[in-house]
Design an enzyme around this catalytic site. Sequence first.
Site, PDB file in Angstrom:
ATOM      1  N   ASP A 478       0.824  -1.217   0.000  1.00  0.00           N
ATOM      2  CA  ASP A 478       0.000   0.000   0.000  1.00  0.00           C
ATOM      3  C   ASP A 478       0.857   1.265   0.000  1.00  0.00           C
ATOM      4  OD1 ASP A 478      -2.313   1.502   0.071  1.00  0.00           O
ATOM      5  OD2 ASP A 478      -3.145   0.493   1.827  1.00  0.00           O
ATOM      6  N   ASN A 480      -0.161   5.398   1.018  1.00  0.00           N
ATOM      7  CA  ASN A 480      -1.361   6.162   1.370  1.00  0.00           C
ATOM      8  C   ASN A 480      -1.235   7.667   1.493  1.00  0.00           C
ATOM      9  OD1 ASN A 480      -3.615   4.372   1.454  1.00  0.00           O
ATOM     10  ND2 ASN A 480      -2.583   3.298   3.116  1.00  0.00           N
ATOM     11  N   CYS A 526      -1.411  -1.206  -4.215  1.00  0.00           N
ATOM     12  CA  CYS A 526      -2.562  -0.460  -3.716  1.00  0.00           C
ATOM     13  C   CYS A 526      -2.061   0.920  -3.356  1.00  0.00           C
ATOM     14  CB  CYS A 526      -3.088  -1.178  -2.466  1.00  0.00           C
ATOM     15  SG  CYS A 526      -4.391  -0.287  -1.596  1.00  0.00           S
ATOM     16  N   ASP A 548     -10.808   2.041  -3.046  1.00  0.00           N
ATOM     17  CA  ASP A 548     -11.316   1.832  -1.690  1.00  0.00           C
ATOM     18  C   ASP A 548     -12.839   1.894  -1.681  1.00  0.00           C
ATOM     19  OD1 ASP A 548      -8.976   1.397  -0.400  1.00  0.00           O
ATOM     20  OD2 ASP A 548      -8.742   3.424   0.386  1.00  0.00           O
TER      21      ASP A 548
END
Length: 729
Positions: A478, A480, A526, A548
Site C-alpha cells: 500500500d 497512502n 494499492c 477503496d
Amino acid sequence: MAVTYNPQTKQFHLRAGKASYVMQLFRSGYLAHIYWGKAVRDVRGERRFSRLDRAFSPNLAPSDRTFSLDTLPQEYPAYGNTDFRAPAYHVQLENGSTVTDLRYKTHHIYKGKPRLNGLPATYVEHEQEAETLEIVLGDALIGLEVTLQYTAYEKWNVITRAARFENKGGERLKLLRALSMSVDFPTADYDWIHLPGAWGRERWIERRPLVTGVQAAESRRGASSHQQNPFIALVAKNADEHQGEVYGFSFVYSGNFLAQVEVDQFHTARVSMGINPFDFTWLLQPGESFQTPEVVMVYSDQGLNGMSQTYHELYRTRLARGAFRDRERPILINNWEATYFDFNEEKLVNIAKTAAELGIELFVLDDGWFGKRDDDRRSLGDWIVNRRKLPNGLDGLAKQVNELGLQFGLWVEPEMVSPNSELYRKHPDWCLHVPNRPRSEGRNQLVLDYSREDVCDYIIETISNVLASAPITYVKWDMNRHMTEIGSAALPPERQRETAHRYMLGLYRVMDEMTSRFPHILFESCSGGGGRFDPGMLYYMPQTWTSDNTDAVSRLKIQYGTSLVYPISAMGAHVSAVPNHQVGRVASLKTRGHVAMSGNFGYELDITKLTETEKQMIKQQVAFYKDVRRLVQFGTFYRLLSPFEGNEAAWMFVSADRSEALVAYFRVLAEANAPLSYLRLKGLDPNQDYEIEGLGVYGGDELMYAGVALPYRSGDFISMMWRLKAVQR
Ligand code: GLA
C-alpha cells in the site's frame, strides 16, 4: 520484415500487427513523422505536410522560406530553432542557453526488445515477437546524443517508445524536459479521452473534442495518482466502443507524468508524453546517460474495445511477470472493512474459519498488525508484530489459517513512516523533506526517501524479514499519501529536482528485489485503493486494488473506466457490507457479487455476522466464480453499455475459442412502465449456437445482431449474469 529503412526515400517503416508507422529524414537529418494508422505498403512522405511559406514560421535556411520546423510533423522536436509547439525535450548548457539541435546520426534495427535499465517496460519472450529500431540523433556542438527507441510488436498494433540521453561532450548538461515520445497528427479532428478521478472514484472516462491550444492530463503528486491516470487516447469523431479509429498512449511509470495534446494554428495535433517536466531537472555529467520510461502506443480501427483488448493482452502477458502472471488468482477475504484496526487473533481466525466453510481460498490480514498501530496515527516503519493483538505472531496466525485450508496474506506500507514511530525517531532525515521547512503530513504520515540507497536497502531487509517470518503467499503493498516538500537530505542542491524520479527508481529497485526474493508470493499493489493503478506497478505486481470504494454502483464506473487500459486479472474487486461504508448505499448481495465477480474476486466484510441465507449465497458465488474465473481473468473483455452514458451498464467475457461467454448487465434505478430493451452481445461465433442458462438456446448471430431481450425486473441496483456455452442445436 517488421521494421525497414529505405535509403532512397530515407524512410523508416515500422509494421506492428496490422498498423504502419512511418518516419522520414528531411534536409540535414530532421526526423519527421509521416504516418501512423492502418497498414499501408508505402507512403509518399513529401505530401504529408505543408510546403508553404507560412507567415511567422521562421526558416532554418533563408534560401528556403517553405521549410520550417514549425510546420514539419516531427518525432522528437527541439526547442528554440523555429518550432514553437511543445518540445519533446529541453536541455540547458553551461553557458545558460537552452537551444539544441538534434540531427540524424545513425540507426540500428534488430530483433527482439531490450530491457530498459532499472525501469519497468513491456518485454518479449522470444526474439521473433518484435523488432526494435534505434535512431541515434546528435547535437554536434555539445556532444549530446539522444537515441529514440522504438519497438514494433509482430502480433499487436503496438509500438513502444522511449528515449535515452547520453552526454558525450565535455560540459555539464541539465535536462529540463526529457519526454518519452512525441508524435504529430496531421489533423486535430479527434476527441481525446483521459481518466480523471479522485479517491473513491478513480478513472472516470472523460471524452471531449480537441480544441486549439494545450489540453493535458498530468500528475505533480509524486504518484500516478487517483486524480489522473497516465493514459490518454485520441478518438476519431465517429469512433465508439465497437468501431472507428483510436490511438492509445499509456505511460509505463508510477510517478509524476505529463500527457498532453497541443492543437496548433494549422489544426495539427501534437501528442507528447513522459515524466512531468514540472519541478524536474536532471544533471547529466560528461559520460552520463539518462533513460526515459516507456510509452505504449496502440492503434485500433475497432473502436475502444479493440484498443482495450490489445492493452489487456499485452499487459497481461508481456508486462506483468512472475509465477502468477498466467495463473488463476485466489478468491480472498480481507479483514479491513470487517474489523479496521480493532481485531485480535480470535476474531481473525473466526473470519478465516467461516471463509474456509464458504470456499474462499486466501485470508488477508490488513493494516494494524504491527507496532502500536491501533489507528492510522502511528507506527508505520515499525514492522514488528503487535503481540498484544497477535500473541502467537504472524507465524502462529498464518499456521492456524493454513490449517483451515486457506492461504495467508499480509498488508504492508513500506514507503511510509509515521512521525510517531521508532524508525522516525532514529532516522528523522530518512523522509522526503526540504531544509528549514515544516514536513506536511498526510494521514499522519511522511514519505520515506526512496531516492536514497540506504533507505531502500533498509526496507528491503526489514520487509524481507517480515515476509520470511511466516508462510505468507500474498502481499498487499500500500501507499497512502502523496509527496510534499519533495527533497532529499542525500542529494546536492543541483540535484534536488531529481528527487521525485530518483524515488521511483528506488521504488522500482525495491519492488524488483522483493518480487525476486519472494517469487512464490502474489503481490497486489494499492494506493488508497487505485491511486497507483498504472503499468509501472503492474510490471512488478500483477494485480492492483482498484478502489477503496467497494459500493457496487460506484464500482460500475470505476471498473468500466479502469478496463479501458488495464486487464481484468489486474482489477481487485470485493463484495463488502451494506450499508456501504463509503457511500451508504444498500445494494443486494447478488448485485454486489456480480460487480465483484467481474474482476479479481474477493470479500471484505465480517462474514461471521451474516445470516445463514447470506452465507449460502456467498458459497454459491464462490463456487460459481471458481467455475468462470479463467474466462473472467483471461478471456476477451467487451464493454457493451457504458454507465457514463445512462442508467445501465453491461460487459462480457468471451473465451479464446468463443465456445464460452459470461455476460453481466446492471441497471441502476428502476423506471415505471419502462420500454423493452435488448442487449446486443459481441465477440461470439455467428455460426455457433449458445445455450444461456435459464433462457434457452440462441444463435450467436441472433445474440449479436438482434440482441437478447432483457427480462423486466423491478427494484433499484439490479443485475443479471448469464453464462453462455456453445451447444449443438
Ligand atoms: C488503504 C487501502 C485500504 C486499507 C487501508 C489500511 O486505504 O486502500 O484497502 O488497506 O489503507 O489502512
